[in-house]
Design a protein around this motif. Sequence first.
Motif, short mmCIF file in Angstrom:
data_model
loop_
_atom_site.label_atom_id
_atom_site.label_comp_id
_atom_site.label_asym_id
_atom_site.label_seq_id
_atom_site.Cartn_x
_atom_site.Cartn_y
_atom_site.Cartn_z
N ASP A 105 -11.04 -7.52 7.18
CA ASP A 105 -11.89 -6.97 6.11
C ASP A 105 -12.29 -8.04 5.10
OD1 ASP A 105 -11.60 -4.54 7.34
OD2 ASP A 105 -9.91 -3.91 6.07
N MET A 152 -8.62 9.30 9.43
CA MET A 152 -7.28 9.08 8.91
C MET A 152 -6.33 8.82 10.05
SD MET A 152 -6.15 12.97 7.86
CE MET A 152 -7.55 13.18 6.77
N PRO A 168 -3.47 12.15 0.41
CA PRO A 168 -2.94 10.93 1.03
C PRO A 168 -1.42 10.91 0.99
CG PRO A 168 -4.78 10.42 -0.43
CD PRO A 168 -4.46 11.86 -0.66
N ASN A 169 -0.84 10.46 2.11
CA ASN A 169 0.61 10.35 2.29
C ASN A 169 1.33 11.70 2.22
OD1 ASN A 169 0.29 7.55 2.44
ND2 ASN A 169 0.59 7.29 0.24
N PHE A 218 -4.65 7.98 4.64
CA PHE A 218 -6.08 7.74 4.47
C PHE A 218 -6.32 7.41 3.00
CE2 PHE A 218 -5.33 12.11 3.56
CZ PHE A 218 -6.26 12.52 2.63
N SER A 219 -7.58 7.14 2.65
CA SER A 219 -7.92 6.75 1.28
C SER A 219 -8.16 7.99 0.43
CB SER A 219 -9.16 5.84 1.29
OG SER A 219 -10.26 6.52 1.87
N ASP A 220 -8.85 7.82 -0.65
CA ASP A 220 -9.11 8.91 -1.59
C ASP A 220 -9.95 9.99 -0.90
OD1 ASP A 220 -9.55 10.52 -3.73
OD2 ASP A 220 -10.54 9.03 -4.98
N ASP A 226 -13.74 10.08 -1.38
CA ASP A 226 -14.60 9.14 -0.65
C ASP A 226 -15.17 9.75 0.62
OD1 ASP A 226 -13.99 7.31 -2.59
OD2 ASP A 226 -12.41 6.31 -1.43
N TRP A 227 -14.59 10.85 1.08
CA TRP A 227 -15.03 11.46 2.34
C TRP A 227 -15.84 12.73 2.13
CZ3 TRP A 227 -14.68 8.81 6.67
CH2 TRP A 227 -13.74 7.78 6.77
N GLY A 284 2.48 1.60 3.87
CA GLY A 284 1.41 1.22 2.96
C GLY A 284 1.74 0.07 2.03
#
Length: 448
Positions: A394, A339, A232-233, A321-323, A326-327, A416
Amino acid sequence: MTVNRPLPHPQLLLQLDALRDKAMAAETLGALTFSMANDLYPLLPFHQALVFGQSKAGLELLCVSGLARPSEDSPYLVWLRRASRWLAARLSDAQPAWLTLQHASPPDDIAQGWAEWWPSGLWCIPLHAPAGERLGVLVLLLEEAPPPMVHQQLDGLIRTWAYCWNTLTRRRRLGRWRPSRRQVLLTLLVAASLLLVPVRQTALAPAQIVSRQAQIVSSPIDGVIANVMVRPNQPVQAGTPLFTLDETTLRSRAEVLGKEVAVADAELQAASQRAFDNPQSKNELTLLQGRVQQRRAELAAVQAQLRRTQVLAPRDGVAVFSDPNDWLGKPVTTGERIMHVADPTQPAMQIQLAVADAIALEPGAEVTLFLTAYPLSPIRGHILETSYQAKPGDDGVVAYRLLASIDAHAEHSRLGLHGTAKLYGDRVLLGYYLLRRPLATLRAWSGW
């Protein structure tokens, strides 16, 4: 010639001192009136003691001996209210007065109640403040007038009661300050004037820093994510591998289709050889050629999907994107967002303005963002675009999506970061600013 007056009994003096101490120890007017109505009985037996307080409307019953609080609307208490008005008119000075039914000559309705509920005489003891204002009246119901010596002995106690009554009443008045009519009118005038002051209409909404140039990276085919090759990032360049999909099913399908293509080619070749000797075999050539083309097309489609299992970055930027955990191993469908690849050099504010807090905003309106991580360094910008359709977020709150620019010299504008955005609209009256939401709720509830 000197007259020798009999000295009071020491026990009487002790009892008077005890009554004075109780009066001085009273913390409220109710405690003082209860002591006046009940604690005097050992010194002067009476049928009943009544304590009245002086008010603007007249005498008000505060305490009755033997009762904690006279709150019942009994016939006696209803008659007592009328009798107190007559009694207030009879007591004109500060000296105790002895009244009897024969000498007082009350009205008929008062006389009937007196004959039914009261004894023959009343000893009325007015209590006055040092300024001469009457505070209340202690009424003792007796059969006979008290002797003159009782007047002398109770004089100090009566002054103590008056002093404590005045002190407790003044304390209550100071604790419960009431403005005058002029002060109320002046306050209302000032408040009405303040409601006409023009102020800037504002609204608060949650916001985060995003990129104005962000491209969505989605899954090109249905499958399962096998590996995420960036963090991420992480800065990426165009063509950098981002993630791969599992190829097991597609490779197995490609191998099966390859065998089927080989079988179809063999069948077509055999039919072509037989066509020289058997004219009927010529009819099968067209069908077999179509089957070979079908198998080759299916194989080409599977091979194209295999080439698309590795997803590359479409442009330079930062992978948002997230962790990754998780994918990994998660089934995805075609077009599902995985992402973003965002350009960090073009930050912007993404604002979620709730419908309940929405105000009239046009492109170019000022925005100030207070980041949670840097509350002392606000970021300023202007509205770029607004959505005309509110959608649930959300968190389940229906809100409008707004995009605002960020000043070029703004610090801490990292992608972010979250915070609270303050939106500035047109100038309105302060009364409209304060009553906008209550009026909207009232109109929605009433339908007017």
